[in-house]
Design an enzyme around this catalytic site. Structure first.
Site, PDB file in Angstrom:
ATOM      1  NE  ARG A  75       0.343  13.947  14.346  1.00  0.00           N
ATOM      2  CZ  ARG A  75       1.003  14.765  15.171  1.00  0.00           C
ATOM      3  NH1 ARG A  75       0.686  16.034  15.280  1.00  0.00           N
ATOM      4  NH2 ARG A  75       2.005  14.310  15.904  1.00  0.00           N
ATOM      5  CE  LYS A  81      -8.780   2.884  -5.670  1.00  0.00           C
ATOM      6  NZ  LYS A  81      -7.448   2.551  -6.087  1.00  0.00           N
ATOM      7  CG  ASP A 140      -0.898  -1.514  -4.085  1.00  0.00           C
ATOM      8  OD1 ASP A 140      -1.944  -2.031  -3.679  1.00  0.00           O
ATOM      9  OD2 ASP A 140      -0.864  -0.419  -4.674  1.00  0.00           O
ATOM     10  CE1 TYR A 199      -3.834   4.217  -8.724  1.00  0.00           C
ATOM     11  CE2 TYR A 199      -2.372   5.400  -7.246  1.00  0.00           C
ATOM     12  CZ  TYR A 199      -3.585   5.282  -7.888  1.00  0.00           C
ATOM     13  OH  TYR A 199      -4.533   6.237  -7.689  1.00  0.00           O
TER      14      TYR A 199
HETATM   15  C1  LIG Z   1      -6.318   3.369  -6.140  1.00  0.00           C
HETATM   16  C2  LIG Z   1      -5.067   2.646  -5.909  1.00  0.00           C
HETATM   17  C3  LIG Z   1      -4.043   3.223  -5.153  1.00  0.00           C
HETATM   18  C4  LIG Z   1      -4.141   4.606  -4.598  1.00  0.00           C
HETATM   19  O1  LIG Z   1      -5.205   4.778  -3.703  1.00  0.00           O
HETATM   20  P1  LIG Z   1      -5.821   6.244  -3.463  1.00  0.00           P
HETATM   21  O2  LIG Z   1      -6.687   6.075  -2.260  1.00  0.00           O
HETATM   22  O3  LIG Z   1      -6.565   6.621  -4.699  1.00  0.00           O
HETATM   23  O4  LIG Z   1      -4.671   7.168  -3.206  1.00  0.00           O
HETATM   24  C5  LIG Z   1      -2.912   2.469  -4.958  1.00  0.00           C
HETATM   25  N1  LIG Z   1      -2.774   1.228  -5.457  1.00  0.00           N
HETATM   26  C6  LIG Z   1      -3.739   0.645  -6.169  1.00  0.00           C
HETATM   27  C7  LIG Z   1      -3.529  -0.725  -6.709  1.00  0.00           C
HETATM   28  C8  LIG Z   1      -4.912   1.330  -6.443  1.00  0.00           C
HETATM   29  O5  LIG Z   1      -5.872   0.753  -7.162  1.00  0.00           O
END
Ligand SMILES: *Cc1c(COP(=O)(O)O)cnc(C)c1O
Length: 393
Positions: A58, A208, A183, A111
């Protein structure tokens, strides 16, 4: 790696060379998947003084280290930790900087699941959560309180694409102990470097662009020197980790991030400009377009743009939206983004804006532009827009 005489390696080179150790792994180019919980120690002494690099599945293994090393270098941070999703990475970053009695300022463009975490979990833990308009800039100084301990920035906001003045927010915070968390999923560290503009922690939904093929969920959190010890400790205490198979997919995706981002950028811009000239489209929300209200800020702080943007149509009955969406041939209807396939999603701001009210009555639609032929994509959109027009009434 780089000796002091040589210029620093570019991100493209880091993406191909960091986080893999062929000499340690029988010459294999890619760091293999290190599945495992127990890691054996050769003797009692090495167990007691933790003198080997890995001690428990972990807490780290070659698979996680390969991604951490690469993302730390790309972001210019002190250290990176991994999470099973982008949302888990965001909540870990927030929990690492906030305690009961603290206050956090969150961008109104955040988000949506991040808002839910703040509104439900953080408030339950005794943290006060306030939202600010993404175009606030230096005005954020009026909102800072004695107990404000973190600011959560998402630039651009991933539905409406406002760009935030991060250097101004950082200047307003000054020397006080307020962590700025960004983010950075949309631009990736190739196109935006928040730690150089005053941020302390950056977060990626690696799901993403990093993974890049829509085949797993992943998150990364990178901190500067000041916030690394508490991020490291909180991540450990929460028991977060990313599965070794997912680390492998993230590392493999990252190898081609630079060329994928260049392609996404060019294709998304071409579709955005084409939509801007379409007579049914009322506006295009893409920060790299000169018509975008934050274009000057974008050009000042960003080196490029991503795959994702929105456009607006005159409001029409639900049947018109369904006519557009249901017969799309290439654009898939679905959440997430960042893969090779193009996606379309209706944007509904009613559940996730509390301080900025939508300026106009319009139908916003978000697109992720993938790698299909650009004319095929235009034809698909064009037919969809005509179906919308016919059904508008
Ligand atoms: C998709 C996304 C998230 C969250 O990611 P997950 O892997 O789906 O939890 C956070 N911030 C942004 C800008 C996103 O596009």
């Amino acid at each position: 790696m780089a000796s002091s005489k040589k210029p620093p390696l570019s991100n493209e080179t880091l993406l191909t060379h960091l986080g893999r150790w062929p000499d340690e792994q029988h010459g294999l180019i890619n760091t293999p998947v290190s599945r495992g919980s127990t890691i054996l120690f050769p003797n009692l002494k090495s167990l007691q003084d933790l003198s080997q690099p890995y001690s428990y599945g972990r807490t780290g293994n070659p698979s996680s280290r390969s991604v951490e090393e690469l993302v730390t270098a790309l972001e210019g941070g002190t250290g990176t930790r991994l999470a099973p999703s982008g949302l888990a990475a965001l909540s870990c970053a927030l929990m690492s900087t906030l305690s009961s009695g603290d206050d956090v300022l969150v961008t109104d463009s955040a988000y949506e699941p991040t808002r839910k975490f703040c509104d439900n979990y953080l408030t339950r833990m005794g943290v006060s959560v306030r939202y600010y308009g993404p175009r606030i800039g230096t005005g954020i100084s009026q909102l800072l309180k004695e107990n404000t301990k973190a600011i959560l920035v998402e630039s651009p906001g991933s539905l409406t694409f406002e760009i935030q003045d991060l250097p101004a927010i950082s200047a307003a915070r000054g020397q006080s102990d307020i962590a700025i968390i960004v983010d950075n999923t949309w631009a990736t560290p190739l196109f935006y470097r928040p730690l150089e503009l005053g941020a302390d922690i950056t977060v990626h939904a690696g799901t993403k662009m990093f993974v890049g093929h829509s085949d797993t969920s992943f998150g990364t959190i990178t901190a500067n020197e000041k916030y690394w010890p508490q991020l490291h400790a909180t991540h450990y205490q929460l028991g977060l980790c990313a599965a070794p198979d997912d680390c492998f997919l993230a590392a493999r995706g990252l190898r081609t991030l630079a060329i994928r981002m260049d392609e996404h950028q060019a294709r998304a811009l071409e579709i955005a400009r084409w939509l801007e000239a379409h007579n049914l489209v009322t506006r295009v929300l893409h920060p790299a377009l000169p018509t975008h209200p934050d274009n000057a800020l974008f050009r000042r702080d960003f080196a490029g743009s991503g795959s994702l943007f929105s456009f607006a149509l005159p409001r029409a009955p639900q049947a018109a939206l369904a006519a557009l969406f249901d017969d799309m041939e290439l654009f898939g209807i679905g959440y997430s983004w960042g893969g090779y396939e193009s996606l379309i999603l209706p944007v509904d701001l009613s559940q996730n804006r509390t301080v900025t009210t939508p300026e106009r009555d319009e139908q916003i639609i978000r697109l992720h532009i993938g790698f299909e032929d650009i004319d095929d994509l235009k034809n698909d959109l064009s037919a969809g827009l005509e179906r919308y027009r016919s059904a508008m009434g």
